[in-house]
Scaffold this motif. Structure first.
Motif, PDB file in Angstrom:
ATOM      1  N   GLY A   1      48.506  20.716  28.192  1.00 40.37           N
ATOM      2  CA  GLY A   1      49.628  22.629  28.875  1.00 40.37           C
ATOM      3  C   GLY A   1      51.452  22.388  28.321  1.00 40.37           C
ATOM      4  O   GLY A   1      51.761  21.350  28.068  1.00 40.37           O
ATOM      5  N   PHE A   2      51.227  23.646  27.611  1.00 42.30           N
ATOM      6  CA  PHE A   2      52.585  23.130  27.730  1.00 42.30           C
ATOM      7  C   PHE A   2      53.493  24.340  28.196  1.00 42.30           C
ATOM      8  O   PHE A   2      53.275  25.178  27.974  1.00 42.30           O
ATOM      9  CB  PHE A   2      51.902  23.802  25.547  1.00 42.30           C
ATOM     10  N   ARG A   3      54.520  24.216  27.885  1.00 41.23           N
ATOM     11  CA  ARG A   3      55.527  25.751  28.841  1.00 41.23           C
ATOM     12  C   ARG A   3      56.506  25.560  27.900  1.00 41.23           C
ATOM     13  O   ARG A   3      57.556  24.462  27.208  1.00 41.23           O
ATOM     14  CB  ARG A   3      55.450  24.520  29.543  1.00 41.23           C
ATOM     15  N   ILE A   4      56.780  27.510  27.548  1.00 46.72           N
ATOM     16  CA  ILE A   4      58.893  26.426  26.923  1.00 46.72           C
ATOM     17  C   ILE A   4      59.980  26.876  28.525  1.00 46.72           C
ATOM     18  O   ILE A   4      59.346  27.965  28.822  1.00 46.72           O
ATOM     19  CB  ILE A   4      59.371  28.095  26.217  1.00 46.72           C
ATOM     20  N   ARG A   5      60.743  26.138  27.783  1.00 48.45           N
ATOM     21  CA  ARG A   5      61.530  26.199  28.666  1.00 48.45           C
ATOM     22  C   ARG A   5      62.852  26.138  28.134  1.00 48.45           C
ATOM     23  O   ARG A   5      62.925  25.543  26.913  1.00 48.45           O
ATOM     24  CB  ARG A   5      61.958  24.682  29.554  1.00 48.45           C
ATOM     25  N   GLU A   6      63.280  27.573  28.823  1.00 47.93           N
ATOM     26  CA  GLU A   6      64.898  28.124  28.047  1.00 47.93           C
ATOM     27  C   GLU A   6      65.833  27.080  28.559  1.00 47.93           C
ATOM     28  O   GLU A   6      65.832  27.018  30.329  1.00 47.93           O
ATOM     29  CB  GLU A   6      64.815  29.361  28.499  1.00 47.93           C
ATOM     30  N   ASN A   7      66.260  26.817  28.305  1.00 48.39           N
ATOM     31  CA  ASN A   7      67.801  26.141  28.873  1.00 48.39           C
ATOM     32  C   ASN A   7      69.235  26.739  29.163  1.00 48.39           C
ATOM     33  O   ASN A   7      69.816  27.619  28.501  1.00 48.39           O
ATOM     34  CB  ASN A   7      68.577  24.529  27.317  1.00 48.39           C
ATOM     35  N   LEU A   8      69.565  26.688  30.397  1.00 49.45           N
ATOM     36  CA  LEU A   8      70.851  27.942  31.266  1.00 49.45           C
ATOM     37  C   LEU A   8      72.318  26.916  30.304  1.00 49.45           C
ATOM     38  O   LEU A   8      73.053  27.615  30.276  1.00 49.45           O
ATOM     39  CB  LEU A   8      70.792  28.041  32.637  1.00 49.45           C
ATOM     40  N   GLU A   9      72.323  25.939  30.192  1.00 46.45           N
ATOM     41  CA  GLU A   9      73.943  25.036  30.046  1.00 46.45           C
ATOM     42  C   GLU A   9      73.659  25.359  28.575  1.00 46.45           C
ATOM     43  O   GLU A   9      74.264  24.809  27.597  1.00 46.45           O
ATOM     44  CB  GLU A   9      73.530  23.559  30.160  1.00 46.45           C
TER      45      GLU A   9
ATOM     46  N   LYS B   1      65.531  26.171  23.221  1.00 46.62           N
ATOM     47  CA  LYS B   1      64.881  26.095  24.252  1.00 46.62           C
ATOM     48  C   LYS B   1      64.053  24.218  24.289  1.00 46.62           C
ATOM     49  O   LYS B   1      64.118  24.097  22.654  1.00 46.62           O
ATOM     50  CB  LYS B   1      63.297  26.886  23.834  1.00 46.62           C
ATOM     51  N   TYR B   2      63.770  24.175  24.993  1.00 43.50           N
ATOM     52  CA  TYR B   2      62.716  22.737  24.250  1.00 43.50           C
ATOM     53  C   TYR B   2      61.382  23.809  25.066  1.00 43.50           C
ATOM     54  O   TYR B   2      60.456  24.003  25.880  1.00 43.50           O
ATOM     55  CB  TYR B   2      62.793  22.052  25.751  1.00 43.50           C
ATOM     56  N   GLY B   3      59.793  22.777  23.965  1.00 42.03           N
ATOM     57  CA  GLY B   3      58.135  22.576  24.675  1.00 42.03           C
ATOM     58  C   GLY B   3      58.250  21.930  25.490  1.00 42.03           C
ATOM     59  O   GLY B   3      58.433  20.833  25.608  1.00 42.03           O
TER      60      GLY B   3
END
Length: 144
Positions: free
Chosen positions: A62-70, A74-76
């Protein structure tokens, strides 16, 4: 024949249920797995892949793109990774991890991360560390 990766499909549901049970220790119905596939289809950030060899499904990613607010980055996220117990220690997990890192790089991410649960940490944590991952914190959860 070499290992290959492709998007998970509806016809994979029985295999996906088996792999998710190996991951969590809990049964998952075909209806629940179908609901998860529908969720992924509607998500711009989530993907689910199977790893095959000679047509046999050996692993799940399972792979998801995570956007960083700080910061603007982006991280995978490797949201799910499981290898069938009969195929462990044969390079399938490493193949899946490499694929996730390649996806993250192609999507402009600054790195990859994952959350490792309890139960197989004696096997999983050294594997992740060998691949260059480091423990950076704890996850705190409050369920409703």
């Amino acid at each position: 024949m070499p290992l290959t990766i492709r998007q998970a499909l509806r016809e994979d549901i029985p295999h996906l249920c088996h792999l998710m049970k190996e991951l969590s220790g809990h049964e998952i119905s075909q209806e629940e797995m179908n609901n998860r596939l529908e969720f992924i289809e509607d998500s711009p950030f989530d993907s689910l892949y199977v790893c095959e060899e000679n047509g046999a499904i050996l692993g799940l990613l399972g792979f998801r793109i995570r956007e960083n607010l700080e910061e603007v980055s982006k991280y995978g996220e490797i949201s799910v990774i499981v290898v069938d117990s009969g195929a462990r220690r044969k390079g399938v997990g490493r193949f899946l991890m490499n694929y996730a890192e390649k996806l993250a790089f192609e999507k402009g991410c600054i790195g990859t991360w994952l959350v490792s649960g309890f139960g197989r940490e004696e096997q999983a944590h050294p594997f992740y560390k060998e691949l260059g991952y480091e423990i950076t914190g704890y996850r705190f959860v409050k369920r409703f």
